[in-house]
Design an enzyme around this catalytic site. Structure first.
Site, PDB file in Angstrom:
ATOM      1  N   GLY A 100     -18.410 -11.913  23.679  1.00  0.00           N
ATOM      2  CA  GLY A 100     -19.173 -10.666  23.237  1.00  0.00           C
ATOM      3  C   GLY A 100     -20.531 -10.400  23.988  1.00  0.00           C
ATOM      4  O   GLY A 100     -21.332  -9.749  23.403  1.00  0.00           O
ATOM      5  N   THR A 101     -20.806 -11.091  24.994  1.00  0.00           N
ATOM      6  CA  THR A 101     -22.212 -11.098  25.801  1.00  0.00           C
ATOM      7  C   THR A 101     -22.497  -9.820  26.185  1.00  0.00           C
ATOM      8  O   THR A 101     -23.868  -9.461  26.060  1.00  0.00           O
ATOM      9  CB  THR A 101     -22.008 -12.126  27.094  1.00  0.00           C
ATOM     10  OG1 THR A 101     -21.983 -13.259  26.723  1.00  0.00           O
ATOM     11  CG2 THR A 101     -23.166 -11.887  27.929  1.00  0.00           C
ATOM     12  N   HIS A 183      17.079  -8.829  -8.244  1.00  0.00           N
ATOM     13  CA  HIS A 183      18.028  -8.409  -7.104  1.00  0.00           C
ATOM     14  C   HIS A 183      18.161  -6.859  -6.953  1.00  0.00           C
ATOM     15  O   HIS A 183      19.101  -6.692  -6.445  1.00  0.00           O
ATOM     16  CB  HIS A 183      19.145  -9.206  -7.245  1.00  0.00           C
ATOM     17  CG  HIS A 183      19.173 -10.710  -7.323  1.00  0.00           C
ATOM     18  ND1 HIS A 183      19.168 -11.677  -6.324  1.00  0.00           N
ATOM     19  CD2 HIS A 183      18.835 -11.608  -8.479  1.00  0.00           C
ATOM     20  CE1 HIS A 183      19.077 -13.031  -6.821  1.00  0.00           C
ATOM     21  NE2 HIS A 183      18.681 -12.915  -8.019  1.00  0.00           N
ATOM     22  N   SER A 313       8.726  17.969   3.352  1.00  0.00           N
ATOM     23  CA  SER A 313       9.550  18.164   4.498  1.00  0.00           C
ATOM     24  C   SER A 313       9.160  19.563   5.109  1.00  0.00           C
ATOM     25  O   SER A 313       8.772  20.597   4.327  1.00  0.00           O
ATOM     26  CB  SER A 313      10.953  18.334   3.920  1.00  0.00           C
ATOM     27  OG  SER A 313      11.968  18.581   4.827  1.00  0.00           O
ATOM     28  N   LYS A 319      10.712  19.487  -1.551  1.00  0.00           N
ATOM     29  CA  LYS A 319      10.678  18.071  -1.312  1.00  0.00           C
ATOM     30  C   LYS A 319       9.339  17.500  -1.531  1.00  0.00           C
ATOM     31  O   LYS A 319       8.447  18.137  -0.777  1.00  0.00           O
ATOM     32  CB  LYS A 319      11.400  17.652  -0.207  1.00  0.00           C
ATOM     33  CG  LYS A 319      11.751  16.119  -0.006  1.00  0.00           C
ATOM     34  CD  LYS A 319      12.767  15.686   0.882  1.00  0.00           C
ATOM     35  CE  LYS A 319      13.352  14.254   1.099  1.00  0.00           C
ATOM     36  NZ  LYS A 319      12.125  13.356   1.330  1.00  0.00           N
ATOM     37  N   GLU A 326       3.202   5.600   0.952  1.00  0.00           N
ATOM     38  CA  GLU A 326       3.441   5.236   2.280  1.00  0.00           C
ATOM     39  C   GLU A 326       2.180   4.828   3.161  1.00  0.00           C
ATOM     40  O   GLU A 326       2.119   3.885   3.978  1.00  0.00           O
ATOM     41  CB  GLU A 326       4.196   6.335   2.701  1.00  0.00           C
ATOM     42  CG  GLU A 326       5.502   6.526   2.122  1.00  0.00           C
ATOM     43  CD  GLU A 326       6.355   8.050   2.425  1.00  0.00           C
ATOM     44  OE1 GLU A 326       7.339   8.141   2.044  1.00  0.00           O
ATOM     45  OE2 GLU A 326       5.585   8.838   3.061  1.00  0.00           O
TER      46      GLU A 326
END
Length: 461
Positions: A100-101, A183, A313, A319, A326
């Site tokens: 990072g110089t 499950h 959509s 929709k 997300e």
């Protein structure tokens, strides 16, 4: 075109620098050498670097090692860096020299130029702004300052906000009993209060994990200079510097117990990143559960209804998708990926210096920032607005064949299994099938098969 540039000189010769830039030759060389990603250091890191230069000037002035007027000019100029007024003058790509110089010199040049402009004094980037410092302690110090300040100031409050929203929603629907799942298959019932209580505990533990890393991340390498020995700086500089940074930020920073460890490694940032990854894993589990429970509206689980935020959509009218969840899922994926980069970076130290400091800084601070933003966003536009579909849940739980588990102590496993299979095959309420296949009364069955009682554990008597 000549009026757009000026000529600057360094030990390697002349360089053309944009006319109005506060930076000088060394910054310009780095800009030309590293046209890699177009990603410069973010606000939190530049702010931390401003604190480094400001505190160093203050301490060196107090030690009588830096002219008071020049020190004051550096302090004033550094404040503009801290306040974000000079961000446009920090153009260097994060994929640069591993120490990072380049960015350290960028700060030195900008602060020196602005200090000179403000006061008319001849402030030198190396001799004055960088006095008693090295890139090898300044950059690791800036990483730790930025990480601690942002974790305390943005991430922990954001996670606390999300925790409160989860607790409130769990309390609102605490007595609603739903089908538990293992499950991805129907299992024994649970209440929404229990489910959301589990989510709240995940977030609570995430906060505790970050808090547990802070004592290590708050140890500052500054004062070790080139290799940890403290060459060219005052013996008291490190301790005084840490105290000054603590005063400026309100965070209890301390001098590193061992400057060789603090400069040769990024173990503390790696540790913090690991905790950020754990938080990301927790949040990914939570939002995926919400997505599953929201699935439908007709052909999915449909236990909850997430707030409609936008059309889902471009081709299917009406929709609506779980977009907040997300978004959080992608943030979690990014944080997990960032941790992989930081892990490799941490393992890439050689002898007295780590040589992946810029990318470690960028990824660590990005993870803190996006986790904080996404957590607050999830609380506000998703969790706090969740609606539970109680009638649909009740209809489904009455037909849950797994409730027959509560009859095991009364009729045995084998008969209970037969009842469950028949109820499922005929799509009938479990209690009606059990009434036909056992000698238990409807009252006894109603008591034994009460879903709410099952959420308390133990035996139904």
């Amino acid at each position: 075109m000549n009026t757009e540039y000026r000529i600057e000189k360094d030990s390697m010769g002349e360089v053309r620098v944009p006319k109005n830039a506060y930076y000088k030759a060394q910054t310009q060389r780095a800009v030309e050498n590293f046209p890699i990603s177009g990603i410069p250091f973010g606000r939190s890191f530049i702010k931390a670097l401003g604190y480094v230069k400001q505190a160093a000037a203050m301490v060196n002035k107090d030690l009588g090692l830096l002219d008071a007027a020049i020190a004051d000019a550096i302090v004033a100029s550094s404040q503009e860096v801290i306040d974000g007024k000079l961000d446009a003058h920090f153009p260097i790509d994060i994929f640069q020299t591993g120490s990072g110089t380049s960015t350290n010199m960028n700060a030195n040049e900008v602060i020196a130029s602005r200090a000179t402009e403000m006061t008319g004094l001849k402030v030198h980037p190396n001799d004055h702004v960088n006095f008693g410092q090295s890139s090898n302690d300044a950059i690791p110090t800036a990483i730790r300052i930025a990480a601690a300040v942002e974790a305390r100031g943005t991430l922990i409050p954001a996670l606390s906000h999300l925790h409160a929203a989860i607790v409130a929603k769990g309390t609102e629907y605490s007595n609603v009993v739903k089908t538990g799942r293992t499950h991805l298959m129907d299992a024994m019932p649970v209440t929404f209060g229990q489910v959301f209580g589990g989510y709240a505990r995940q977030v609570e533990l995430g906060i505790a994990r970050i808090e547990a890393t802070l004592p290590r991340i708050q140890e500052l390498p500054q004062g070790g200079t080139a290799v940890g020995t403290g060459i060219n700086t005052h013996p008291e500089f490190g301790a005084r510097f840490a105290a000054k940074i603590a005063e400026l930020t309100g965070v209890p920073f301390t001098e590193a117990r061992d400057h060789f460890e603090a400069q040769a490694t990024v173990d503390a940032p790696v540790e913090m990143s690991g905790q950020l990854k754990t938080i990301a894993v927790s949040l990914l589990k939570i939002v995926n559960d919400l997505r599953w429970m929201n699935s439908g509206p007709n052909s999915g689980i449909g236990e909850i209804q997430l707030h409609a935020l936008q059309p889902g959509s471009s081709i299917m009218p009406g929709k609506v998708n779980p977009v907040a969840e997300e978004s959080m899922a992608m943030v979690c994926a990014q944080v997990i990926g960032n941790d992989a980069t930081i892990t490799i970076g941490g393992a890439s130290g050689n002898f007295e210096l780590n040589v992946m400091l810029p990318v470690v800084a960028h990824n660590l601070l990005e993870s803190i920032r996006i986790l904080a933003s996404a957590s607050r966003n999830l609380a506000d536009i998703s969790v706090s607005l969740i609606h539970v579909n109680e009638a649909s849940i009740r209809a489904k739980i009455d037909k849950n064949p797994i409730l027959v588990t509560a009859l095991n102590p009364l009729i045995g496993y084998d008969l209970a299994a037969k009842i469950a299979k028949k109820a499922f095959a005929e799509d009938r309420a479990l209690i009606d099938v059990a009434l036909e296949m056992t000698e238990l009364s409807r009252e006894e069955l109603a008591h034994a098969l009460d879903p709410k009682a099952m959420t308390r554990g133990g035996f139904t008597e």
